[in-house]
Design a protein around this motif. Structure first.
Motif, PDB file in Angstrom:
ATOM      1  N   LEU A   1     -58.705  95.768   0.251  1.00  0.00           N
ATOM      2  CA  LEU A   1     -59.858  95.700  -0.649  1.00  0.00           C
ATOM      3  C   LEU A   1     -59.569  94.711  -1.764  1.00  0.00           C
ATOM      4  O   LEU A   1     -58.783  94.995  -2.669  1.00  0.00           O
ATOM      5  CB  LEU A   1     -60.146  97.079  -1.250  1.00  0.00           C
ATOM      6  CG  LEU A   1     -60.270  98.238  -0.255  1.00  0.00           C
ATOM      7  CD1 LEU A   1     -60.579  99.532  -0.981  1.00  0.00           C
ATOM      8  CD2 LEU A   1     -61.348  97.939   0.780  1.00  0.00           C
ATOM      9  N   VAL A   2     -60.162  93.537  -1.666  1.00  0.00           N
ATOM     10  CA  VAL A   2     -59.950  92.515  -2.682  1.00  0.00           C
ATOM     11  C   VAL A   2     -61.308  92.005  -3.142  1.00  0.00           C
ATOM     12  O   VAL A   2     -62.262  92.021  -2.376  1.00  0.00           O
ATOM     13  CB  VAL A   2     -59.095  91.338  -2.159  1.00  0.00           C
ATOM     14  CG1 VAL A   2     -57.803  91.842  -1.544  1.00  0.00           C
ATOM     15  CG2 VAL A   2     -59.839  90.478  -1.157  1.00  0.00           C
ATOM     16  N   ASN A   3     -61.371  91.578  -4.388  1.00  0.00           N
ATOM     17  CA  ASN A   3     -62.640  91.101  -4.907  1.00  0.00           C
ATOM     18  C   ASN A   3     -62.605  89.580  -5.034  1.00  0.00           C
ATOM     19  O   ASN A   3     -61.953  89.031  -5.909  1.00  0.00           O
ATOM     20  CB  ASN A   3     -62.926  91.755  -6.266  1.00  0.00           C
ATOM     21  CG  ASN A   3     -64.368  91.543  -6.676  1.00  0.00           C
ATOM     22  OD1 ASN A   3     -64.890  90.431  -6.564  1.00  0.00           O
ATOM     23  ND2 ASN A   3     -65.011  92.597  -7.143  1.00  0.00           N
ATOM     24  N   TYR A   4     -63.322  88.923  -4.133  1.00  0.00           N
ATOM     25  CA  TYR A   4     -63.381  87.464  -4.102  1.00  0.00           C
ATOM     26  C   TYR A   4     -63.909  86.916  -5.427  1.00  0.00           C
ATOM     27  O   TYR A   4     -63.408  85.927  -5.955  1.00  0.00           O
ATOM     28  CB  TYR A   4     -64.300  87.061  -2.943  1.00  0.00           C
ATOM     29  CG  TYR A   4     -64.717  85.619  -2.924  1.00  0.00           C
ATOM     30  CD1 TYR A   4     -63.897  84.648  -2.360  1.00  0.00           C
ATOM     31  CD2 TYR A   4     -65.943  85.225  -3.446  1.00  0.00           C
ATOM     32  CE1 TYR A   4     -64.279  83.321  -2.343  1.00  0.00           C
ATOM     33  CE2 TYR A   4     -66.338  83.905  -3.430  1.00  0.00           C
ATOM     34  CZ  TYR A   4     -65.501  82.953  -2.880  1.00  0.00           C
ATOM     35  OH  TYR A   4     -65.885  81.644  -2.860  1.00  0.00           O
ATOM     36  N   ALA A   5     -64.904  87.568  -5.988  1.00  0.00           N
ATOM     37  CA  ALA A   5     -65.560  87.047  -7.194  1.00  0.00           C
ATOM     38  C   ALA A   5     -64.653  87.109  -8.417  1.00  0.00           C
ATOM     39  O   ALA A   5     -64.661  86.209  -9.247  1.00  0.00           O
ATOM     40  CB  ALA A   5     -66.858  87.807  -7.455  1.00  0.00           C
ATOM     41  N   THR A   6     -63.839  88.185  -8.526  1.00  0.00           N
ATOM     42  CA  THR A   6     -63.007  88.337  -9.725  1.00  0.00           C
ATOM     43  C   THR A   6     -61.552  87.920  -9.491  1.00  0.00           C
ATOM     44  O   THR A   6     -60.783  87.798 -10.458  1.00  0.00           O
ATOM     45  CB  THR A   6     -62.995  89.806 -10.203  1.00  0.00           C
ATOM     46  OG1 THR A   6     -62.420  90.605  -9.158  1.00  0.00           O
ATOM     47  CG2 THR A   6     -64.391  90.310 -10.510  1.00  0.00           C
ATOM     48  N   GLY A   7     -61.165  87.724  -8.228  1.00  0.00           N
ATOM     49  CA  GLY A   7     -59.779  87.356  -7.924  1.00  0.00           C
ATOM     50  C   GLY A   7     -58.803  88.508  -8.107  1.00  0.00           C
ATOM     51  O   GLY A   7     -57.608  88.311  -8.310  1.00  0.00           O
ATOM     52  N   HIS A   8     -59.334  89.725  -8.005  1.00  0.00           N
ATOM     53  CA  HIS A   8     -58.541  90.925  -8.281  1.00  0.00           C
ATOM     54  C   HIS A   8     -58.328  91.719  -6.993  1.00  0.00           C
ATOM     55  O   HIS A   8     -59.264  91.953  -6.236  1.00  0.00           O
ATOM     56  CB  HIS A   8     -59.328  91.768  -9.301  1.00  0.00           C
ATOM     57  CG  HIS A   8     -58.540  92.868  -9.901  1.00  0.00           C
ATOM     58  ND1 HIS A   8     -57.818  92.722 -11.068  1.00  0.00           N
ATOM     59  CD2 HIS A   8     -58.337  94.147  -9.499  1.00  0.00           C
ATOM     60  CE1 HIS A   8     -57.220  93.862 -11.351  1.00  0.00           C
ATOM     61  NE2 HIS A   8     -57.520  94.744 -10.416  1.00  0.00           N
TER      62      HIS A   8
ATOM     63  N   SER B   1     -57.855  95.200  -5.327  1.00  0.00           N
ATOM     64  CA  SER B   1     -58.037  96.617  -5.657  1.00  0.00           C
ATOM     65  C   SER B   1     -56.983  97.459  -4.937  1.00  0.00           C
ATOM     66  O   SER B   1     -56.301  98.277  -5.546  1.00  0.00           O
ATOM     67  CB  SER B   1     -59.422  97.110  -5.225  1.00  0.00           C
ATOM     68  OG  SER B   1     -60.404  96.401  -5.916  1.00  0.00           O
ATOM     69  N   TYR B   2     -56.859  97.225  -3.616  1.00  0.00           N
ATOM     70  CA  TYR B   2     -55.960  98.089  -2.842  1.00  0.00           C
ATOM     71  C   TYR B   2     -55.633  97.444  -1.504  1.00  0.00           C
ATOM     72  O   TYR B   2     -56.536  97.065  -0.754  1.00  0.00           O
ATOM     73  CB  TYR B   2     -56.660  99.443  -2.613  1.00  0.00           C
ATOM     74  CG  TYR B   2     -55.850 100.471  -1.860  1.00  0.00           C
ATOM     75  CD1 TYR B   2     -54.480 100.602  -2.060  1.00  0.00           C
ATOM     76  CD2 TYR B   2     -56.466 101.337  -0.951  1.00  0.00           C
ATOM     77  CE1 TYR B   2     -53.745 101.556  -1.370  1.00  0.00           C
ATOM     78  CE2 TYR B   2     -55.735 102.297  -0.260  1.00  0.00           C
ATOM     79  CZ  TYR B   2     -54.377 102.398  -0.482  1.00  0.00           C
ATOM     80  OH  TYR B   2     -53.641 103.329   0.202  1.00  0.00           O
ATOM     81  N   LEU B   3     -54.339  97.278  -1.244  1.00  0.00           N
ATOM     82  CA  LEU B   3     -53.900  96.816   0.074  1.00  0.00           C
ATOM     83  C   LEU B   3     -53.235  98.021   0.743  1.00  0.00           C
ATOM     84  O   LEU B   3     -52.049  98.278   0.512  1.00  0.00           O
ATOM     85  CB  LEU B   3     -52.914  95.644  -0.062  1.00  0.00           C
ATOM     86  CG  LEU B   3     -53.389  94.439  -0.889  1.00  0.00           C
ATOM     87  CD1 LEU B   3     -52.303  93.356  -0.944  1.00  0.00           C
ATOM     88  CD2 LEU B   3     -54.672  93.843  -0.298  1.00  0.00           C
TER      89      LEU B   3
ATOM     90  N   TRP C   1     -54.136  94.555  -8.800  1.00  0.00           N
ATOM     91  CA  TRP C   1     -53.248  93.408  -9.019  1.00  0.00           C
ATOM     92  C   TRP C   1     -54.086  92.158  -9.311  1.00  0.00           C
ATOM     93  O   TRP C   1     -54.806  91.683  -8.431  1.00  0.00           O
ATOM     94  CB  TRP C   1     -52.390  93.208  -7.760  1.00  0.00           C
ATOM     95  CG  TRP C   1     -51.424  92.069  -7.830  1.00  0.00           C
ATOM     96  CD1 TRP C   1     -50.906  91.491  -8.945  1.00  0.00           C
ATOM     97  CD2 TRP C   1     -50.864  91.370  -6.703  1.00  0.00           C
ATOM     98  NE1 TRP C   1     -50.041  90.480  -8.600  1.00  0.00           N
ATOM     99  CE2 TRP C   1     -50.000  90.384  -7.225  1.00  0.00           C
ATOM    100  CE3 TRP C   1     -51.002  91.483  -5.322  1.00  0.00           C
ATOM    101  CZ2 TRP C   1     -49.290  89.513  -6.408  1.00  0.00           C
ATOM    102  CZ3 TRP C   1     -50.294  90.620  -4.508  1.00  0.00           C
ATOM    103  CH2 TRP C   1     -49.438  89.657  -5.046  1.00  0.00           C
ATOM    104  N   PRO C   2     -53.999  91.606 -10.531  1.00  0.00           N
ATOM    105  CA  PRO C   2     -54.767  90.388 -10.863  1.00  0.00           C
ATOM    106  C   PRO C   2     -54.058  89.142 -10.308  1.00  0.00           C
ATOM    107  O   PRO C   2     -53.564  88.304 -11.062  1.00  0.00           O
ATOM    108  CB  PRO C   2     -54.794  90.394 -12.392  1.00  0.00           C
ATOM    109  CG  PRO C   2     -53.549  91.111 -12.794  1.00  0.00           C
ATOM    110  CD  PRO C   2     -53.215  92.091 -11.685  1.00  0.00           C
TER     111      PRO C   2
END
Ligand SMILES: [Zn+2]
Length: 397
Positions: free
Chosen positions: A156-163, A165-167, A175-176
């Motif tokens: 789970l990663v956020n493309y828009a924020t580059g953050h 969430s959970y691997l 993890w930023p």
């Protein structure tokens, strides 16, 4: 004053439109661009001249005449610059350098061993720095230099924020990563879910507007392209097909639920099927696990062929579910599981013919070659770096 600002903004917008078009087409001409964009020929000529000066575009000879003068053909300059793409999986990392038209000029695969050693974000960060360093060293000299770095991650990663969430299979949370990498590298840095990267690479290379990409390795995920755009959902976590339930009383999953599709269609499932047949898969966490299983199956070791067939059947069940929802134009299967295509594909197609409805029954499942995910990650970084496909990539500016 305002008028001139508007004009320059409009000109920049038109320039990006022309550049996007050139990126998507092998060759075209000024007249074609004018017809496809609705921009007048003088504007197109002036914008193309600017793009040639900037070495994004090159002239490559004459095309066929449709009555008048032969048109000069144009194409995106493959050597304009280079992009790094990285595919992070649980047991290995693939790094590529691609030229500006997505051809791979360098590829490196290194073992990660995330399952056997506890992998922290700090350790993964060090591995990424090392791989990026090696890739930068082999980037050929070019007028635009290194465009950017794209990283596909399994979770789970956020493309828009580059953050991040959970691997789930790597046990890394919150993890930023883009912020951290940006402190070292000045170029554009983009992260996305690994299957989204794969779907984007397939879209760019095949021009299929509605497609699904199933990435099956130690986990299973799906990337969705709808109408030529990566569909990421409200929170950037769409496509987690591996965590849809296919058995309510099934195997416990890393997400906490029981009976997730991933538990029946991944390398974890393959290892369990083997154990159920009395075989101890010693190389379970090796990047070569699936190809070793195929090797044994081809030598008629029954436990291996039975296990791979079970895996194919479970993949077929989940893919049938996706077919009923999306009725896509194409489905591609990538990741290490795809290395077993000779055994699993016939099973997948058999289950689809049995379970899918109507025309979905005839959907051929295609195999995506390695390193599709890394190439897609590089493609997303390039799009962001030179601001093409703005509506497609949907990144917040
Ligand atoms: Zn799950």
């Amino acid at each position: 004053m305002y008028k001139s600002v508007d004009a320059s903004v409009m000109r920049q917008f038109n320039k990006q439109t022309v550049l996007s078009l050139l990126y998507q087409q092998e060759q075209t001409s000024r007249v074609d661009i004018s017809e496809q964009t609705g921009l007048n020929r003088a504007t197109v000529s002036s914008l193309v001249d600017e793009l040639i000066d900037e070495q994004f575009v090159e002239e490559v000879g004459f095309g066929a005449s449709s009555g008048g003068r032969k048109p000069i053909l144009l194409r995106f300059n493959a050597r304009a610059g280079y992009t790094i793409g990285i595919d992070v999986q649980i047991s290995y990392i693939t790094t590529v350098v691609t030229d500006a038209v997505r051809r791979v000029v360098y590829e490196n695969r290194c073992q990660l061993d995330a399952r056997t050693h506890s992998l922290t974000a700090d350790r993964l960060f060090d591995v990424l720095k090392k791989e990026i360093g090696l890739a930068i060293e082999v980037c050929p000299p070019s007028p635009r230099g290194l465009f950017g770095i794209g990283i596909g991650l399994p979770g789970l990663v956020n493309y828009a924020t580059g953050h991040v969430s959970y691997l789930p299979n790597l046990n890394i949370t919150e993890w930023p990563i883009v912020e951290q990498l940006s402190e070292i590298y000045p170029q554009t840095i983009v992260i996305d879910n690994d299957a989204n990267c794969g779907a984007w690479a397939i879209y760019l290379s095949h021009r299929i507007k509605n497609l699904l990409f199933i990435n099956a390795g130690i986990g299973v995920g799906s990337g969705i392209v709808l109408n030529g755009r990566v569909y990421r959902g409200r929170d950037g976590i769409a496509g987690e097909a591996g965590h849809t339930t296919i058995s309510t009383i099934g195997v416990l999953c890393s997400c906490g639920n029981y009976g997730c599709w991933e538990q029946y269609s991944s390398e974890q499932a393959l290892a369990r099927y083997l154990r159920e047949q009395g075989v101890d898969p010693a190389d379970e966490f090796s990047p070569l696990f699936v190809s070793h299983c195929v090797h044994h199956a081809q030598r008629d070791v029954e436990a291996y062929s039975n296990s791979l067939r079970s895996l194919g059947q479970s993949l077929g069940i989940g893919i049938s579910n996706l077919l009923q929802i999306f009725n896509p134009e194409a489905i591609f299967l990538g990741g290490t599981i795809a290395e077993a295509e000779s055994i699993i594909l016939p099973e997948i197609q058999r289950v689809i013919r049995h379970r899918a409805i109507s025309k979905n029954k005839d959907m051929p499942i295609k195999i995506a070659p390695h390193p599709t995910v890394a190439v897609g990650a590089a493609g997303l970084a390039l799009a962001q770096a030179i601001d093409i496909f703005p509506a497609t990539t949907e990144k917040e500016h």
